[in-house]
Design an enzyme around this catalytic site. Structure first.
Site, PDB file in Angstrom:
ATOM      1  N   ASN A 101      17.888  10.518 -65.297  1.00  0.00           N
ATOM      2  CA  ASN A 101      17.020   9.591 -64.566  1.00  0.00           C
ATOM      3  C   ASN A 101      16.757   8.249 -65.249  1.00  0.00           C
ATOM      4  OD1 ASN A 101      15.380  10.885 -66.424  1.00  0.00           O
ATOM      5  ND2 ASN A 101      13.596  10.883 -65.099  1.00  0.00           N
ATOM      6  N   GLU A 139      11.151  16.990 -74.421  1.00  0.00           N
ATOM      7  CA  GLU A 139      10.448  16.170 -73.419  1.00  0.00           C
ATOM      8  C   GLU A 139      10.837  16.734 -72.061  1.00  0.00           C
ATOM      9  OE1 GLU A 139       8.323  13.950 -74.391  1.00  0.00           O
ATOM     10  OE2 GLU A 139       8.887  13.774 -76.494  1.00  0.00           O
ATOM     11  N   CYS A 191       9.724  11.512 -64.698  1.00  0.00           N
ATOM     12  CA  CYS A 191       8.981  12.694 -65.133  1.00  0.00           C
ATOM     13  C   CYS A 191       7.470  12.517 -65.017  1.00  0.00           C
ATOM     14  CB  CYS A 191       9.366  13.064 -66.550  1.00  0.00           C
ATOM     15  SG  CYS A 191       9.350  11.641 -67.612  1.00  0.00           S
TER      16      CYS A 191
HETATM   17  P1  NAP Z   1      18.480  19.011 -66.786  1.00  0.00           P
HETATM   18  O1  NAP Z   1      19.226  19.577 -65.644  1.00  0.00           O
HETATM   19  O2  NAP Z   1      17.636  19.903 -67.606  1.00  0.00           O
HETATM   20  O3  NAP Z   1      19.577  18.302 -67.701  1.00  0.00           O
HETATM   21  C1  NAP Z   1      19.210  17.565 -68.854  1.00  0.00           C
HETATM   22  C2  NAP Z   1      20.388  17.570 -69.816  1.00  0.00           C
HETATM   23  O4  NAP Z   1      20.600  18.910 -70.276  1.00  0.00           O
HETATM   24  C3  NAP Z   1      21.701  17.106 -69.186  1.00  0.00           C
HETATM   25  O5  NAP Z   1      22.430  16.362 -70.123  1.00  0.00           O
HETATM   26  C4  NAP Z   1      22.389  18.432 -68.887  1.00  0.00           C
HETATM   27  O6  NAP Z   1      23.792  18.352 -68.808  1.00  0.00           O
HETATM   28  C5  NAP Z   1      21.975  19.233 -70.117  1.00  0.00           C
HETATM   29  N1  NAP Z   1      22.151  20.673 -69.951  1.00  0.00           N
HETATM   30  C6  NAP Z   1      22.202  21.388 -68.807  1.00  0.00           C
HETATM   31  N2  NAP Z   1      22.419  22.698 -69.077  1.00  0.00           N
HETATM   32  C7  NAP Z   1      22.506  22.807 -70.421  1.00  0.00           C
HETATM   33  C8  NAP Z   1      22.737  23.880 -71.315  1.00  0.00           C
HETATM   34  N3  NAP Z   1      22.901  25.117 -70.872  1.00  0.00           N
HETATM   35  N4  NAP Z   1      22.782  23.610 -72.619  1.00  0.00           N
HETATM   36  C9  NAP Z   1      22.587  22.357 -73.100  1.00  0.00           C
HETATM   37  N5  NAP Z   1      22.393  21.285 -72.302  1.00  0.00           N
HETATM   38  C10 NAP Z   1      22.334  21.503 -70.983  1.00  0.00           C
HETATM   39  O7  NAP Z   1      17.547  17.799 -66.295  1.00  0.00           O
HETATM   40  P2  NAP Z   1      17.885  16.575 -65.348  1.00  0.00           P
HETATM   41  O8  NAP Z   1      18.017  17.088 -63.949  1.00  0.00           O
HETATM   42  O9  NAP Z   1      18.998  15.755 -65.899  1.00  0.00           O
HETATM   43  O10 NAP Z   1      16.563  15.711 -65.490  1.00  0.00           O
HETATM   44  C11 NAP Z   1      15.407  15.991 -64.766  1.00  0.00           C
HETATM   45  C12 NAP Z   1      14.367  16.707 -65.593  1.00  0.00           C
HETATM   46  O11 NAP Z   1      14.115  15.968 -66.769  1.00  0.00           O
HETATM   47  C13 NAP Z   1      13.038  16.819 -64.888  1.00  0.00           C
HETATM   48  O12 NAP Z   1      12.490  18.083 -65.123  1.00  0.00           O
HETATM   49  C14 NAP Z   1      12.193  15.747 -65.558  1.00  0.00           C
HETATM   50  O13 NAP Z   1      10.807  15.940 -65.505  1.00  0.00           O
HETATM   51  C15 NAP Z   1      12.718  15.819 -66.946  1.00  0.00           C
HETATM   52  N6  NAP Z   1      12.406  14.577 -67.666  1.00  0.00           N
HETATM   53  C16 NAP Z   1      11.433  14.611 -68.624  1.00  0.00           C
HETATM   54  C17 NAP Z   1      11.096  13.443 -69.305  1.00  0.00           C
HETATM   55  C18 NAP Z   1      10.045  13.430 -70.382  1.00  0.00           C
HETATM   56  O14 NAP Z   1       9.982  12.470 -71.125  1.00  0.00           O
HETATM   57  N7  NAP Z   1       9.222  14.454 -70.488  1.00  0.00           N
HETATM   58  C19 NAP Z   1      11.767  12.259 -68.989  1.00  0.00           C
HETATM   59  C20 NAP Z   1      12.748  12.286 -68.016  1.00  0.00           C
HETATM   60  C21 NAP Z   1      13.071  13.441 -67.356  1.00  0.00           C
HETATM   61  P3  NAP Z   1      24.529  18.209 -67.389  1.00  0.00           P
HETATM   62  O15 NAP Z   1      24.086  16.916 -66.830  1.00  0.00           O
HETATM   63  O16 NAP Z   1      25.951  18.246 -67.765  1.00  0.00           O
HETATM   64  O17 NAP Z   1      24.076  19.371 -66.554  1.00  0.00           O
END
Ligand code: NAP
Length: 475
Positions: free
Chosen positions: A152, A248, A282
């Protein structure tokens, strides 16, 4: 024309046999093709980072110069980078430009912090028998940092990992989100132009289940910094054992509109901040708790402000709400809203979907067990909940498993400070919504929203070890 990108490992651009197609999230056309890392490339990236960390350490001043140069180059290339973010993330162009400016800030702040890393004196001589000793601490880099980032904020959330890691004297292996890897590779080009020594920053593109999992199990990585969903964050915690970890994670941000609120300020603010980047932030506003005395006035103004939002093509400079990251995600949001309606909820604005574009939506008459309220929706959907007792309202706010940021609109000082003490979040905004962030501030959640803080100064604390040095003196 579809551009091709290679991996960035040990200062070299590497092509592999397998590729990943990156689509334009609005038109759904292929936008770029990126080489995918296999096991060998991930291995090489970690080995290069380890070698560079041990053999080519940078002085703090050199780190400052390189990071400052990156910050300048980001601004010089602002339009080019904003176009990449708009294409691969589907972010409205005006918000994409802001993201580049913020990333430049993140690098600038990190460059300054690189010169301020210091330990402290420890008065060991105050302990009986230690009169002839003196002690102090120094901060040393942790070594190789494994960074895994979400889709994002493909530039600024990468910046929040890489800039402090380099500022602290570490080497980095980054795995960006598969939906948005091009921005990270553009950042690698900028690092090269800024003359970062080879191996200190490596980018390996590939799925979480392959590249991500391999990184998680690599014992040469000393610290993981992860931003993404709570589900993957938990997996990382369970897999990486005793390693240091910055997490995060998700949120379903609460905002309270108190009876003493300036309802116009609250409505306009929430209309902007609940729906920016189609709610895929987020700290997007998700749960609005409005006092019943001001509900009607607030709702009227909110609906009007939402109707004024421009929805659609992210390349249009006036667009406020563009597509979601994938059509399936928009379908999921639509389904959650339908479920709420089937259970008695009422859509008072929006609710419609056109491909990956979901209209800004307000649902009222909701209850706390509906998915639109109790889970993270990560879509342009805000739920309105009415309350009349602040204490009970805050108890309900705190029932969420998440706790990243929240907000309260009130002109009453006692109410504001009561909320500051009681709402369980990493940051509470008064007379602002949950979605306030500047890049120098400490940023991170409690409960299932994660642990550890970002913001260059705070990440540097996490990304360094404190080492105690004790002198045993003769006199
Ligand atoms: P996500 O699906 O958890 O993916 C985040 C990262 O993790 C991606 O690079 C993803 O790779 C990787 N990943 C997925 N499966 C994995 C595994 N088994 N092992 C290691 N890495 C793995 O999250 P998203 O959909 O990209 O982002 C949305 C989420 O991020 C929301 O929950 C949002 O709230 C959170 N967020 C939090 C913050 C904060 O600062 N707290 C900021 C921004 C976003 P792939 O893309 O290849 O699947």
């Amino acid at each position: 024309m579809v551009e091709k990108f290679k991996l960035f490992i040990n200062g070299q651009w590497m092509e592999t046999g397998e590729t990943l197609e990156v689509i334009n999230k609005y038109t759904q056309d292929t936008y770029a093709v990126v080489s995918k890392a296999g096991g060998q490339e991930v291995e090489k990236a970690v080995a290069s980072a380890e070698f560079a960390f041990k053999k080519n350490p940078l002085s703090p001043y050199k780190r400052y110069q390189i990071l400052k140069r990156v910050s300048e180059l980001l601004l010089e290339k602002k339009e080019e980078l904003a176009q990449v973010i708009m294409n691969e993330a589907g972010k409205p162009i005006k918000q994409a430009r802001t993201e580049v400016e913020r990333a430049a800030q993140t690098f600038e702040v990190a460059s300054e912090e690189a010169k301020r890393i210091s330990g402290e004196g420890v008065p060991v001589e105050a302990a009986p028998g230690s009169e002839n000793r003196m002690a102090f601490t120094i901060k040393v880099p942790v070594g190789v940092v494994g960074a895994i980032s979400p889709f994002n904020f493909p530039l600024n959330l990468v910046a929040h990992k890489v800039a402090p890691a380099i500022a602290a004297g570490n080497a980095v292996v980054l795995k960006p989100a598969s939906a948005t890897p091009v921005t990270a590779l553009k950042l690698a080009q900028i690092f090269q132009e800024a003359e970062l020594p080879d191996g200190l920053f490596n980018v390996v593109v590939g799925s979480g289940s392959t590249v991500g999992e391999q990184l998680m199990k690599d014992s040469r990585i000393s610290l993981y910094t992860f931003t993404g969903s709570a589900k993957i964050g938990l997996k990382l915690k369970q897999t990486t054992g005793l390693n240091k970890l910055i997490l995060e994670l998700g949120n379903n941000s609460p905002v309270i509109v108190d009876k003493h609120a300036d309802v116009e300020l609250a409505a306009n603010n929430i209309a902007q901040k609940g729906f920016a980047y189609a709610g895929q932030v987020c700290i997007s506003v998700q749960r609005v708790y409005v006092h019943e005395e001001v509900k009607e006035a607030f709702q009227e103004k909110l609906v009007q402000a939402i109707k004024d939002l421009k929805v659609g093509d992210p390349s249009d400079p006036d667009t406020d709400v563009g597509p979601m990251i994938a059509e399936e995600e928009a379908e999921r949001a639509e389904h959650w809203v339908k479920e709420a309606v089937d259970d008695g909820g009422e859509v008072i604005v929006g609710g419609k979907r056109n491909g990956p574009v979901f209209q800004p939506t307000i649902v009222s008459n909701v209850h706390k067990n509906m998915k639109v309220v109790c889970e993270e929706i990560f879509a342009p959907v805000v739920s309105l909940i009415t309350y009349n007792d602040l204490e009970e309202c805050i108890e309900e706010v705190n029932e969420s498993p998440y706790g990243l940021q929240g907000g309260i609109f009130t002109r009453d000082l006692d109410t504001a400070f009561y909320a500051a003490r009681k709402v369980e979040v990493g940051g509470l905004m008064i007379n602002d919504s949950s979605q306030y962030r500047v890049d120098l501030m400490p940023y991170g959640g409690v409960k299932d929203s994660g642990s550890g803080k970002e913001g260059p100064k705070y990440s540097i604390q996490e990304m360094t070890e404190e080492r105690l040095v004790v002198l045993n003196l003769n006199q």
